[in-house]
Structures are given as C-alpha cells and as structure tokens.
Design a protein around this motif. Structure first.
Motif, PDB file in Angstrom:
ATOM      1  N   SER A  22       0.819  -1.206   0.000  1.00 61.25           N
ATOM      2  CA  SER A  22       0.000   0.000   0.000  1.00 61.25           C
ATOM      3  C   SER A  22       0.858   1.263   0.000  1.00 61.25           C
ATOM      4  N   LEU A  26       0.440   1.562  -3.959  1.00 60.42           N
ATOM      5  CA  LEU A  26      -0.924   2.054  -4.144  1.00 60.42           C
ATOM      6  C   LEU A  26      -1.047   3.553  -3.928  1.00 60.42           C
ATOM      7  N   ASP A  32       0.406   4.159 -12.344  1.00 60.46           N
ATOM      8  CA  ASP A  32      -0.927   4.335 -12.919  1.00 60.46           C
ATOM      9  C   ASP A  32      -1.490   3.035 -13.473  1.00 60.46           C
ATOM     10  N   LEU A  35      -2.549   0.727 -10.588  1.00 65.53           N
ATOM     11  CA  LEU A  35      -3.776   1.197  -9.941  1.00 65.53           C
ATOM     12  C   LEU A  35      -4.989   0.937 -10.830  1.00 65.53           C
ATOM     13  N   ASP A  39      -8.223  -1.351  -9.978  1.00 66.51           N
ATOM     14  CA  ASP A  39      -9.552  -0.741 -10.071  1.00 66.51           C
ATOM     15  C   ASP A  39     -10.476  -1.560 -10.955  1.00 66.51           C
TER      16      ASP A  39
END
Length: 674
Positions: A22, A26, A32, A35, A39
């Motif tokens: 994390s 994260l 990018d 992430l 997502d």
C-alpha cells in the motif's frame, strides 16, 4: 518491485505484505497502470448513474460508465468539499495542496472535482478516471494559495502528478459535470435495468442477471450462486464450475496454473469456496513479435494491410480478410482467399460450419478435416458412440482449436443411476417442457430441443438461418446456442463482406425488418442481413488454447475452450438486463461478438445501452482486464475493436427524427457515434 509485491500480496501472503504494498505502490501516482489494473477488479466501470442527492449533475446518465456511482460515494464527495472548505487544504494520496476559500473561488468546479474523484466516471475508450490536465491547471492557477506553497512549485508541476502527461492521452473532462445532465428525463425503470448492481447477493456468491424476466411476470430479475474468490484478499469471485488462470507466485512472468471452482469443494475460514484442482501450464516467455525488421510489442494490436493483428507472447494472430490489392478489376469477391460466393456448406471437425470447401481450406482445414453438409444437420449419435448403459444426446459446440481431437458433439448420459444424483444442467424438449438434466429427458422418453432452460420471447417453431450459416429448428434453438438469427427459413446463401452494414445477399433471401431504422449495427461476416447491435470483433490466441488443452485433458475442460464458453463468459460481464451477447466464429478467423437487445421491439435507450456494453467489452479485452484474463475461456482473447456503424438502407442512413422523444443533444450524440 511493485509487480512482485502485488503478486505476493494477492496470494496467501497478503497479511505480511499488504502495508508495504500500500505504501510503496498504491499511494504512488506513477503506478498508474497498476492502480488501473486493481480498479478494474475492485471497482469495474459499469453503465449508469442515478439517485445521487449531492452530485446531482451526474444523474440521468444511463449509458455512461462509472466506477462508483453510489450513495456512499455521493456522501464522501459532500464530506470532501466540507473538509477542503474548513481546512483550506486539498488532500490527495501522498499530496496536500493549500487552496483558497473554495466557497468563493470556483465552488461549482470544486464540487465537480470532489464528485469526479468519488463517483469516478470512466473514459469511454480507456476506462481511465484521471482528470484532464487543462481542468486541473485552470482550477489550481485560480484557487491555489501561493502564500503557503514552496517557491519552486507551480500549478503545472502539481497537475503533472494528477493528470496524464500526453495531451492526447484519454482523460475525464469536468465540463460535462459542471451543469445538470442534458438528458431532461429519468429513464423508466423498465427500460434499462441492472439487477446485479450493488451486489445484492451474499458474500461469496455470484450474481447472474435473468435476462428473460419480463416486467409483468412474477420472476426474480437475478439469481445468486456460490463462487470462489481468486486469492485471499481479492474481491473478484468466479462462478462454480469456472476454470481460471492464476500466476504462479514464485515463477517468472508467463508461468500460470489452471484451477477450477468446484461445487461442494473445500471452504476457507470465511466460508468461501476455494479454488482447487490446479494444474500447471507450460511456461511461455512474453516475447515481442517481429514483422521483418519491425518489432511489435507483446500485448499490442496493429494492422498489416487491411488485416487486424495482435501480438501475444511472440505469437502473431491476424484476421484473414481479403484485401483489395488492386483486385477490383478482376473477380474480387471480398471473401477470404477470394473464394467465390458459393453456398455449398461443409462441416469442419472443429464443429464450425463453413459456407464452402474453399472457405474451410482458407481457414486452415485440410480435406480430411471437413465433410459436406452443415454441422447442425449431422447426427453425432450415429453409430452409438456411448458405452452400454449410456444414452447418446447431441451437444453441438464449436471448438477453438484443431487440437480438440475430436471436438465432442455429443453427451453420454448415464441411465442406470438415479437422475437426481447427476449434475443439474437444465434442458428443454421439443414439447417446450424443461428437465433438470439430460437424464430426466431420456427417462421420460422426450426429444431434445436445445440445452439450457426453456426460453420465452422467442419462436419455438419454424426453421431459421443463423449468422453462423447453420439452419436451426427454431429461433429458440439458435438463441440457446448464443447465435443470432439472420433470416427466417433455411440457409440459402453466403453474404459478401463489407465494412458497411447493409444487406449482402440477393433474392430469394428476405431480410427481417430492423429493430429500429437507422440504428447502429453491423452485417455479420458471411451473413446476409444487417442487425441493430453493439458489435466488436475479437482475436484469440491459438497457442494459449493449445497450452490449456495440454494441461487439461478432460472433456469437461474442453467445454471451457469453446466458442459458446467465450460468449457466455462475456455475457456475464454485460450488466444491463435488456441486452445479451450473441456471436460466431467468422470465416475471417476472428470472433464476432454482438450485444443485442433481448426484446424484439427495443427502445432507443436500450439500443444505446447495448452499444455502450459492447464498447465496454471491447475495452476489457483491449486493456487485458484481470476480470477477463483470469478466466480460462476469455483469457485467450488478445485484441478487440469496435465495428458497429450506421445501418444503410438503399444507400442512405435512415435516422430517427426528434419526434421520437429525442432531445437535440441526444440526437447529435447519436450522429457523432456513427
């Protein structure tokens, strides 16, 4: 480093590495792609947004994509604005920006920012939810409190961390959300519904949409069934019976194992079913592809002349489209290998019907790999291939590899054991009665109409020609095979292939009327008639299919590597109940996937939703969403492109007029889509 930490975290060691993952990964905007990947699983882009009390400018958007349109996100946006107002600081992961009093400096824009960060609208083609740099720059230039900022800091330097560097990179503009939606209506609840939105099932269960539940019928719009979590910390759940591909945590990239979610298998401490029956696949290097001296990266898609291609692990896959190449002055047919448009169907040993022997050979089959006549008219139970005490039932399918040896077209049913002890797989007989499995069908002496539950909303009698070139006993029989009807009656012709959506066969073929004049749609390759649909064409990796077949040698596993398995898996990712997936393996060696309305007379809004769902599927394939690549049947898909356009009738697009309750803005939007 983050890739290794991610792999470690989402395997069984997550309790040891979550905090490290994390902090290091994260919370970093530079990660990018990582992430975005996470997502896509935790908060996938889904159609529609409504019911918000604070972010009201996001309401009435049934065909736009959002990651988190919920009451909780709406409240979070309200709290963010209150916090920024009271503290005068914009707080983002790893970043604090002092700002002026936002009650006086662009309050509507700040509200749009908070709502965008929480509701998370997805860009139509990239699924990104990064705010456009120009919006960020304009806002911070006006409202940043420069007295509390270091001297070397600028709005541009901060926005470079929050927005894409390249101005051509897709991003989310704030402009559409600064004013109320230009759709001045709230769509009726029975036009576009998403029964599984918000996950109404219990923890550890998978929600499935009941697409044939009519509004006035007393039926449940969704069903819940047990599933398996893909890893201890992952929230992604696959249905019972699914085969999945999971990275081997200690191996190199390209090392996977194939596992299955078993009904009645072992459970974890939270009572979730566990992934079991794992078999390692042969490892493969994720190499680039070479075309002469030109390199194409692994995972890329591109064109060679007029053919769409992909590169996956050194394997280059291309469509087999007939390019013009100056052939217009000779006998140019537009069919692959310039085959003549003769309709003399043959059945390949992969279960696919080809319009002619020429097209079968063009697809890579030898003379010994096919026989004359369509596959649908062949009786796979001739000669009784089953053992004593078993009954043979047809089970037609199209296999994705010639390594299926053979590609089984029948099912052997044990008639000695009690039917209630056998697997539950409903079938429908020719009288329109449903049976829990094929054992009951045989026990009661009935004839199979099709596999799957008995369908409503389709005709049970009258032969039809499917877009795959097979003549089916009824419309319902075609629908049960995920095949769209081309025209009523037996198959009579092969259609020429064109980029325009228009009729491609002459008399005696009579095309049925369109669901809506001037719609977006396509004429399926080799078919005769255009259809209203969201349409994409998908490439798949032959070597990935072969590797899976090598690892899994059971008949049950072969069923997970068929065209029907691909279409049904994609259908689970279509969340709008009024749309469903149809398709076929084309003569150009790719898969045509159609997202079509369930009802015969769909509304314009439902047609829009189906188009948006098709584009969503295309992006899931193109971006290699973990929700797809983890499942074996659709994990072999390597590239996708949208192919729907305006259906042409008589050389002219027949557009609906604004009298059909279309606002001018929505009318222009439809024109722009074309």
């Amino acid at each position: 480093n983050c890739r290794k930490l991610c792999l470690k975290t989402f395997s069984n060691e997550w309790t040891e590495s979550w905090e490290e993952f994390s902090v290091q990964c994260l919370s970093q905007f530079s990660e990018d792609s990582l992430l975005h990947c996470i997502d896509e699983v935790e908060e996938p882009c889904e159609l529609g947004c409504d019911g918000l009390s604070y972010c009201t400018n996001f309401n009435n958007r049934p065909t736009e994509l959002f990651r988190s349109c919920s009451v909780q996100a709406d409240d979070a946006a309200r709290n963010d604005v209150a916090l920024w107002t009271s503290k005068g600081v914009l707080t983002l992961p790893g970043l604090q920006i002092p700002i002026r009093n936002i009650s006086h400096c662009s309050p509507l824009t700040w509200k749009a920012v908070a709502c965008t960060l929480q509701i998370k609208p997805c860009h139509r083609t990239s699924h990104t939810n990064r705010i456009c740099r120009q919006d960020c720059f304009n806002l911070l230039s006006q409202c940043m409190d420069w007295t509390r900022m270091p001297a070397d800091t600028s709005a541009a330097s901060i926005c470079s961390r929050l927005s894409p560097d390249n101005p051509n990179t897709p991003c989310v503009s704030l402009e559409p959300y600064l004013e109320p939606s230009d759709q001045p209506y709230s769509p009726p609840s029975d036009q576009v519904t998403q029964p599984c939105k918000g996950d109404p099932c219990n923890i550890g269960q998978v929600c499935a949409v009941n697409r044939y539940c009519q509004p006035l019928r007393s039926c449940q719009p969704y069903s819940c069934s047990d599933g398996c979590k893909l890893g201890e910390v992952s929230q992604h759940i696959v249905p019972v019976g699914s085969y999945v591909r999971i990275p081997i945590s200690s191996g190199n990239r390209g090392c996977l194992k194939i596992c299955q979610c078993l009904d009645g298998g072992s459970r974890d401490l939270d009572n979730h079913l566990k992934i079991e029956n794992c078999q390692p696949m042969p490892c493969f290097p994720l190499e680039d592809c070479w075309i002469g001296s030109n390199r194409q990266e692994h995972g890329s898609s591109f064109y060679i002349e007029c053919n769409f291609c992909s590169c996956y692990a050194g394997e280059m896959t291309c469509t087999k489209k007939q390019c013009d190449m100056g052939l217009r002055d000779v006998a140019f047919t537009s069919l692959p290998c310039n085959c003549p448009p003769h309709h003399v169907p043959v059945c390949g040993r992969n279960g696919r019907t080809y319009p002619s022997a020429c097209l079968a050979k063009c697809s890579g089959l030898n003379d010994s790999d096919f026989e004359f006549g369509s596959c649908e008219e062949k009786d796979p139970c001739t000669g009784n291939p089953c053992d004593e005490g078993e009954a043979c039932i047809p089970a037609k399918r199209v296999c994705l590899s010639l390594l299926h040896s053979p590609c089984p077209q029948h099912q052997c049913v044990n008639v000695r054991d009690a039917c209630n002890t056998q697997e539950s797989n409903p079938v429908c007989d020719t009288d329109g009665h449903q049976h829990p499995n094929t054992c009951y069908l045989v026990r009661y002496g009935k004839t199979l109409a099709y596999h799957g539950p008995c369908l409503s909303g389709c005709r049970r009698t009258g032969v039809v020609c499917g877009i795959d070139g097979n003549t089916y006993s009824s419309e319902c029989a075609a629908v049960a095979r995920n095949v769209l009807v081309d025209y009523p009656g037996p198959c009579l012709a092969v259609g020429l292939i064109d980029t325009q959506a228009k009729q491609q066969c002459s008399s005696p073929v009579i095309c049925p009327p369109l669901a809506s004049p001037g719609c977006l749609g396509v004429t399926p390759p080799g078919a005769c008639c255009p259809v209203c649909a969201g349409a994409i064409r998908v490439l798949y990796s032959q070597k990935q299919v072969d590797r899976a077949l090598y690892a899994l040698k059971s008949t049950q596993a072969i069923r997970a590597l068929t065209l029907q398995a691909v279409l049904r898996a994609l259908d689970r990712h279509v969340t709008v109940a009024e749309c469903t997936v149809r398709g076929h393996l084309t003569v150009e060696l790719d898969i045509l996937v159609l997202v079509v309305p369930v009802r015969p007379a769909p509304s314009l809004l439902q047609l829009q939703a189906c188009v948006s769902e098709a584009e969503k599927l295309s992006n899931l394939v193109r971006l290699a969403s973990p929700k797809l690549v983890s499942e074996l049947s659709v994990g072999t898909l390597t590239a996708a492109r949208v192919v729907h356009n305006v259906v042409v009738s008589g050389g002219k697009a027949l557009w609906p007029t604004p009298s059909l309750a279309l606002t001018p803005a929505l009318f222009l939007l439809l024109r722009c889509w074309s």
